[in-house]
Enzyme design. Structure first.
Site, PDB file in Angstrom:
ATOM      1  N   HIS A  72     -60.664 -75.735 -67.318  1.00  0.00           N
ATOM      2  CA  HIS A  72     -61.590 -75.533 -68.438  1.00  0.00           C
ATOM      3  C   HIS A  72     -62.063 -74.093 -68.466  1.00  0.00           C
ATOM      4  O   HIS A  72     -62.525 -73.573 -67.452  1.00  0.00           O
ATOM      5  CB  HIS A  72     -62.789 -76.482 -68.317  1.00  0.00           C
ATOM      6  CG  HIS A  72     -62.496 -77.850 -68.842  1.00  0.00           C
ATOM      7  ND1 HIS A  72     -63.479 -78.729 -69.215  1.00  0.00           N
ATOM      8  CD2 HIS A  72     -61.319 -78.483 -69.077  1.00  0.00           C
ATOM      9  CE1 HIS A  72     -62.921 -79.849 -69.653  1.00  0.00           C
ATOM     10  NE2 HIS A  72     -61.608 -79.725 -69.567  1.00  0.00           N
ATOM     11  N   TYR A 200     -73.159 -79.970 -72.693  1.00  0.00           N
ATOM     12  CA  TYR A 200     -74.472 -80.155 -72.091  1.00  0.00           C
ATOM     13  C   TYR A 200     -75.493 -80.132 -73.221  1.00  0.00           C
ATOM     14  O   TYR A 200     -75.616 -79.129 -73.923  1.00  0.00           O
ATOM     15  CB  TYR A 200     -74.796 -79.010 -71.123  1.00  0.00           C
ATOM     16  CG  TYR A 200     -74.028 -79.041 -69.820  1.00  0.00           C
ATOM     17  CD1 TYR A 200     -72.746 -78.520 -69.712  1.00  0.00           C
ATOM     18  CD2 TYR A 200     -74.614 -79.594 -68.670  1.00  0.00           C
ATOM     19  CE1 TYR A 200     -72.055 -78.529 -68.503  1.00  0.00           C
ATOM     20  CE2 TYR A 200     -73.929 -79.609 -67.450  1.00  0.00           C
ATOM     21  CZ  TYR A 200     -72.653 -79.084 -67.379  1.00  0.00           C
ATOM     22  OH  TYR A 200     -71.979 -79.101 -66.181  1.00  0.00           O
ATOM     23  N   PRO A 288     -77.353 -82.593 -60.169  1.00  0.00           N
ATOM     24  CA  PRO A 288     -75.955 -82.391 -60.603  1.00  0.00           C
ATOM     25  C   PRO A 288     -75.765 -81.512 -61.841  1.00  0.00           C
ATOM     26  O   PRO A 288     -74.633 -81.228 -62.205  1.00  0.00           O
ATOM     27  CB  PRO A 288     -75.459 -83.820 -60.859  1.00  0.00           C
ATOM     28  CG  PRO A 288     -76.675 -84.647 -61.026  1.00  0.00           C
ATOM     29  CD  PRO A 288     -77.772 -83.998 -60.263  1.00  0.00           C
ATOM     30  N   LYS A 292     -72.600 -78.503 -58.773  1.00  0.00           N
ATOM     31  CA  LYS A 292     -72.414 -77.687 -57.576  1.00  0.00           C
ATOM     32  C   LYS A 292     -72.285 -78.431 -56.252  1.00  0.00           C
ATOM     33  O   LYS A 292     -71.885 -77.836 -55.244  1.00  0.00           O
ATOM     34  CB  LYS A 292     -73.602 -76.703 -57.442  1.00  0.00           C
ATOM     35  CG  LYS A 292     -73.645 -75.637 -58.519  1.00  0.00           C
ATOM     36  CD  LYS A 292     -72.397 -74.780 -58.497  1.00  0.00           C
ATOM     37  CE  LYS A 292     -72.388 -73.753 -59.597  1.00  0.00           C
ATOM     38  NZ  LYS A 292     -71.042 -73.211 -59.834  1.00  0.00           N
ATOM     39  N   TYR A 380     -71.796 -70.614 -63.053  1.00  0.00           N
ATOM     40  CA  TYR A 380     -71.091 -71.884 -63.264  1.00  0.00           C
ATOM     41  C   TYR A 380     -69.692 -71.857 -62.667  1.00  0.00           C
ATOM     42  O   TYR A 380     -69.272 -72.813 -61.998  1.00  0.00           O
ATOM     43  CB  TYR A 380     -71.029 -72.218 -64.760  1.00  0.00           C
ATOM     44  CG  TYR A 380     -70.701 -73.671 -65.024  1.00  0.00           C
ATOM     45  CD1 TYR A 380     -71.705 -74.599 -65.280  1.00  0.00           C
ATOM     46  CD2 TYR A 380     -69.390 -74.130 -65.000  1.00  0.00           C
ATOM     47  CE1 TYR A 380     -71.414 -75.934 -65.505  1.00  0.00           C
ATOM     48  CE2 TYR A 380     -69.085 -75.463 -65.216  1.00  0.00           C
ATOM     49  CZ  TYR A 380     -70.104 -76.361 -65.469  1.00  0.00           C
ATOM     50  OH  TYR A 380     -69.808 -77.685 -65.682  1.00  0.00           O
TER      51      TYR A 380
HETATM   52  P1  RFL Z   1     -70.532 -87.212 -48.944  1.00  0.00           P
HETATM   53  O1  RFL Z   1     -69.510 -87.199 -50.021  1.00  0.00           O
HETATM   54  O2  RFL Z   1     -71.763 -87.976 -49.182  1.00  0.00           O
HETATM   55  O3  RFL Z   1     -69.799 -87.716 -47.627  1.00  0.00           O
HETATM   56  C1  RFL Z   1     -70.495 -88.082 -46.469  1.00  0.00           C
HETATM   57  C2  RFL Z   1     -69.691 -89.148 -45.767  1.00  0.00           C
HETATM   58  O4  RFL Z   1     -70.309 -89.482 -44.516  1.00  0.00           O
HETATM   59  C3  RFL Z   1     -70.275 -90.889 -44.360  1.00  0.00           C
HETATM   60  N1  RFL Z   1     -71.357 -91.279 -43.431  1.00  0.00           N
HETATM   61  C4  RFL Z   1     -71.150 -91.637 -42.150  1.00  0.00           C
HETATM   62  N2  RFL Z   1     -70.023 -91.739 -41.427  1.00  0.00           N
HETATM   63  C5  RFL Z   1     -70.141 -92.146 -40.132  1.00  0.00           C
HETATM   64  N3  RFL Z   1     -71.328 -92.433 -39.565  1.00  0.00           N
HETATM   65  C6  RFL Z   1     -72.476 -92.341 -40.244  1.00  0.00           C
HETATM   66  N4  RFL Z   1     -73.640 -92.634 -39.666  1.00  0.00           N
HETATM   67  C7  RFL Z   1     -72.417 -91.926 -41.604  1.00  0.00           C
HETATM   68  N5  RFL Z   1     -73.335 -91.726 -42.572  1.00  0.00           N
HETATM   69  C8  RFL Z   1     -72.680 -91.350 -43.670  1.00  0.00           C
HETATM   70  C9  RFL Z   1     -70.451 -91.445 -45.761  1.00  0.00           C
HETATM   71  O5  RFL Z   1     -69.956 -92.766 -45.871  1.00  0.00           O
HETATM   72  C10 RFL Z   1     -69.635 -90.437 -46.573  1.00  0.00           C
HETATM   73  O6  RFL Z   1     -68.302 -90.848 -46.739  1.00  0.00           O
HETATM   74  O7  RFL Z   1     -70.981 -85.725 -48.544  1.00  0.00           O
HETATM   75  P2  RFL Z   1     -70.193 -84.355 -48.571  1.00  0.00           P
HETATM   76  O8  RFL Z   1     -68.850 -84.491 -47.933  1.00  0.00           O
HETATM   77  O9  RFL Z   1     -71.156 -83.353 -48.089  1.00  0.00           O
HETATM   78  O10 RFL Z   1     -69.880 -84.092 -50.123  1.00  0.00           O
HETATM   79  C11 RFL Z   1     -70.918 -83.824 -51.038  1.00  0.00           C
HETATM   80  C12 RFL Z   1     -70.593 -84.413 -52.401  1.00  0.00           C
HETATM   81  O11 RFL Z   1     -70.203 -85.745 -52.272  1.00  0.00           O
HETATM   82  C13 RFL Z   1     -71.767 -84.309 -53.363  1.00  0.00           C
HETATM   83  O12 RFL Z   1     -72.451 -83.113 -53.215  1.00  0.00           O
HETATM   84  C14 RFL Z   1     -71.294 -84.395 -54.837  1.00  0.00           C
HETATM   85  O13 RFL Z   1     -70.778 -85.645 -55.142  1.00  0.00           O
HETATM   86  C15 RFL Z   1     -72.451 -84.095 -55.780  1.00  0.00           C
HETATM   87  N6  RFL Z   1     -72.075 -84.175 -57.191  1.00  0.00           N
HETATM   88  C16 RFL Z   1     -71.390 -83.151 -57.809  1.00  0.00           C
HETATM   89  N7  RFL Z   1     -70.954 -82.092 -57.109  1.00  0.00           N
HETATM   90  C17 RFL Z   1     -70.203 -81.136 -57.695  1.00  0.00           C
HETATM   91  O14 RFL Z   1     -69.800 -80.158 -57.041  1.00  0.00           O
HETATM   92  N8  RFL Z   1     -69.858 -81.182 -59.030  1.00  0.00           N
HETATM   93  C18 RFL Z   1     -70.243 -82.213 -59.803  1.00  0.00           C
HETATM   94  O15 RFL Z   1     -69.869 -82.248 -60.963  1.00  0.00           O
HETATM   95  C19 RFL Z   1     -71.064 -83.231 -59.203  1.00  0.00           C
HETATM   96  N9  RFL Z   1     -71.448 -84.267 -59.933  1.00  0.00           N
HETATM   97  C20 RFL Z   1     -72.393 -85.290 -57.920  1.00  0.00           C
HETATM   98  C21 RFL Z   1     -72.079 -85.308 -59.318  1.00  0.00           C
HETATM   99  C22 RFL Z   1     -72.984 -86.376 -57.344  1.00  0.00           C
HETATM  100  C23 RFL Z   1     -73.261 -87.459 -58.090  1.00  0.00           C
HETATM  101  N10 RFL Z   1     -73.816 -88.545 -57.424  1.00  0.00           N
HETATM  102  C24 RFL Z   1     -73.394 -89.856 -57.607  1.00  0.00           C
HETATM  103  C25 RFL Z   1     -74.651 -88.293 -56.278  1.00  0.00           C
HETATM  104  C26 RFL Z   1     -72.382 -86.386 -60.090  1.00  0.00           C
HETATM  105  C27 RFL Z   1     -72.999 -87.460 -59.487  1.00  0.00           C
HETATM  106  C28 RFL Z   1     -73.349 -88.600 -60.383  1.00  0.00           C
HETATM  107  C1  PHB Z   2     -68.821 -84.850 -63.908  1.00  0.00           C
HETATM  108  O1  PHB Z   2     -67.785 -84.729 -64.590  1.00  0.00           O
HETATM  109  O2  PHB Z   2     -69.003 -85.823 -63.178  1.00  0.00           O
HETATM  110  C2  PHB Z   2     -69.869 -83.811 -63.981  1.00  0.00           C
HETATM  111  C3  PHB Z   2     -69.637 -82.671 -64.725  1.00  0.00           C
HETATM  112  C4  PHB Z   2     -70.621 -81.686 -64.802  1.00  0.00           C
HETATM  113  C5  PHB Z   2     -71.814 -81.866 -64.133  1.00  0.00           C
HETATM  114  C6  PHB Z   2     -72.044 -83.009 -63.377  1.00  0.00           C
HETATM  115  C7  PHB Z   2     -71.058 -83.986 -63.297  1.00  0.00           C
HETATM  116  O3  PHB Z   2     -72.775 -80.908 -64.249  1.00  0.00           O
END
Ligand code: RFL
Ligand code: PHB
Length: 387
Positions: A72, A200, A288, A292, A380
């Site tokens: 994108h 957005y 989110p 990031k 971004y």
């Molecule tokens: P994770 O992905 O949470 O992974 C941690 C892992 O550790 C496990 N765990 C354990 N394992 C063993 N023993 C224990 N005691 C444990 N406790 C936990 C868990 O099961 C898990 O598998 O962390 P990590 O690797 O630091 O990754 C971070 C990302 O997952 C997170 O920051 C993103 O998902 C946030 N996020 C977004 N980030 C972006 O860069 N771009 C986005 O567009 C974006 N959109 C989002 C998001 C997060 C969202 N939610 C649902 C929180 C959109 C949403 C809706």
């Molecule tokens: C997504 O596609 O899940 C998404 C995209 C942009 C954001 C957050 C989540 O700022």
């Protein structure tokens, strides 16, 4: 059992670190509480910064991303009924990649298992200790059997609710936190996205976001109350609300997944204690809105992987000692951006008419000033790792 690096958690942070270490000939064991199926289905982030794309490619796990990901070159800001494009290519010469976090995770799991390297799922009662010595230990259970893993270093990649951060003595840590008075209701739908780029929206009814996973699957978000009950949000209400806020004629399709995500900003300082290093959500959370979270996790483990490589090559602990400081410099800049995007686009219950006019004035400024648009764009697409 012995290894060089014990990695707790198989999210993007833990799995990518394992891959970076494996490439450098450093042994590690990954311990994950959930099943492989759960990790590969968990719908989360979708936007990769340009340097996250470079890091995944250099790690040798980028082939499917380059084939199926959607590059994108801009986003739209929607306010007062109109879309305004922020052109990343023109403003920064860079782009982002739309590629689901669960796809990144799937590619990394496959690489690890194909290389026949240890990755254990459904691990219970993980406990880390002795990281104030040069012989840290990890105790855990799999299938009812107790294990002890001795290692040189522990990587705490276990997310916000993990056990690594709480294992560090409280007196060593300073926590910085802000909880927002709203959440995001997220929808994954089998419907072609109504726009080829993300939208957005700042609307009087609240924030909305149109994103996607493929030309056939839309990912949509709506600002809602932090304690929103999904029973109050039948699909029809969600679609109506999205149409109203985004001002677009959305293609409606079967809802594949629906969830509510609370919003917070959080940082722990320092990101390490002795031979325990925190990376990703274990050390920091961003709302989110700036897309990031996954990118910060990737940046952290890139720094940690390089520091561990330096240690095993030369015995120098300099880069490991600087790990927390190196990461935090950039983490705080990304925190600021994520907070700013959130403040720009959401309705806050404490806002009055003045605040709403101020938000609209800021949006108008961004889309009419090259300097302001460029500030948004360069954050971004991603600040350089060295910043
Ligand atoms: P994770 O992905 O949470 O992974 C941690 C892992 O550790 C496990 N765990 C354990 N394992 C063993 N023993 C224990 N005691 C444990 N406790 C936990 C868990 O099961 C898990 O598998 O962390 P990590 O690797 O630091 O990754 C971070 C990302 O997952 C997170 O920051 C993103 O998902 C946030 N996020 C977004 N980030 C972006 O860069 N771009 C986005 O567009 C974006 N959109 C989002 C998001 C997060 C969202 N939610 C649902 C929180 C959109 C949403 C809706
Ligand atoms: C997504 O596609 O899940 C998404 C995209 C942009 C954001 C957050 C989540 O700022």
């Amino acid at each position: 059992m012995r290894t060089q690096v014990a990695i707790i958690g198989a999210g993007p942070a833990g799995l990518l670190l394992a891959q970076l270490l494996h490439q450098r000939g450093i042994e590690c064991v990954v311990l994950e509480a959930r099943t492989r199926e759960y990790l590969e289905q968990r719908v989360r982030a979708g936007v990769l910064e340009h340097q996250s794309v470079d890091i995944l490619n250099a790690a040798g796990v980028g082939a499917r991303m380059m084939r199926d990901g959607l590059p994108h070159h801009g986003i739209f800001l929607h306010f007062k009924g109109e879309n305004h494009r922020i052109d990343f290519a023109e403003l920064t010469g860079k782009a982002v990649m739309i590629y689901g976090q669960q796809e990144v995770v799937r590619d990394l799991i496959e690489a690890r298992l194909e290389a026949r390297q240890p990755l254990h799922f459904e691990v219970e009662d993980v406990a880390v200790s002795d990281f104030d010595t040069d012989r840290p230990r990890v105790r855990y259970r799999v299938g009812g059997q107790e294990h002890t893993l001795e290692c040189d270093f522990i990587a705490g990649c276990d997310g916000f609710h993990g056990i690594c951060r709480p294992s560090i003595p409280e007196r060593e840590l300073t926590l910085y936190e802000r909880v927002y008075p709203f959440a995001w209701l997220g929808l994954l739908a089998a419907a072609p996205p109504a726009s080829h780029e993300l939208i957005y929206a700042n609307d009087a009814r609240g924030f909305a976001l149109l994103s996607m996973r493929s030309p056939a699957v839309s990912r949509l978000y709506l600002q809602c109350l932090p304690d929103a009950d999904l029973n109050d949000w039948p699909d029809e209400r969600v679609w109506t609300e999205l149409q109203a806020r985004l001002g677009s004629q959305l293609a409606i399709g079967p809802v594949l997944q629906k969830s509510v995500t609370p919003m917070r900003s959080f940082v722990v300082e320092p990101m390490s204690s002795g031979r325990l290093f925190l990376a990703g959500d274990a050390a920091h959370i961003v709302p989110p809105t700036g897309a990031k979270g996954m990118n910060l996790a990737i940046a952290d483990v890139q720094v940690l992987g390089t520091a561990l490589e330096r240690f095993y090559k030369s015995g120098s602990t300099d880069a490991l000692s600087a790990y927390s400081q190196t990461c935090l410099q950039r983490v705080w800049k990304v925190q600021r951006f994520s907070w700013w995007m959130t403040a720009l686009l959401h309705r806050f219950e404490t806002d009055n008419a003045f605040d709403q006019r101020r938000q609209l004035a800021e949006l108008e400024y961004i889309v009419s000033s090259r300097a302001a648009a460029q500030t948004l764009a360069e954050n971004y697409v991603g600040l350089p790792l060295s910043l």
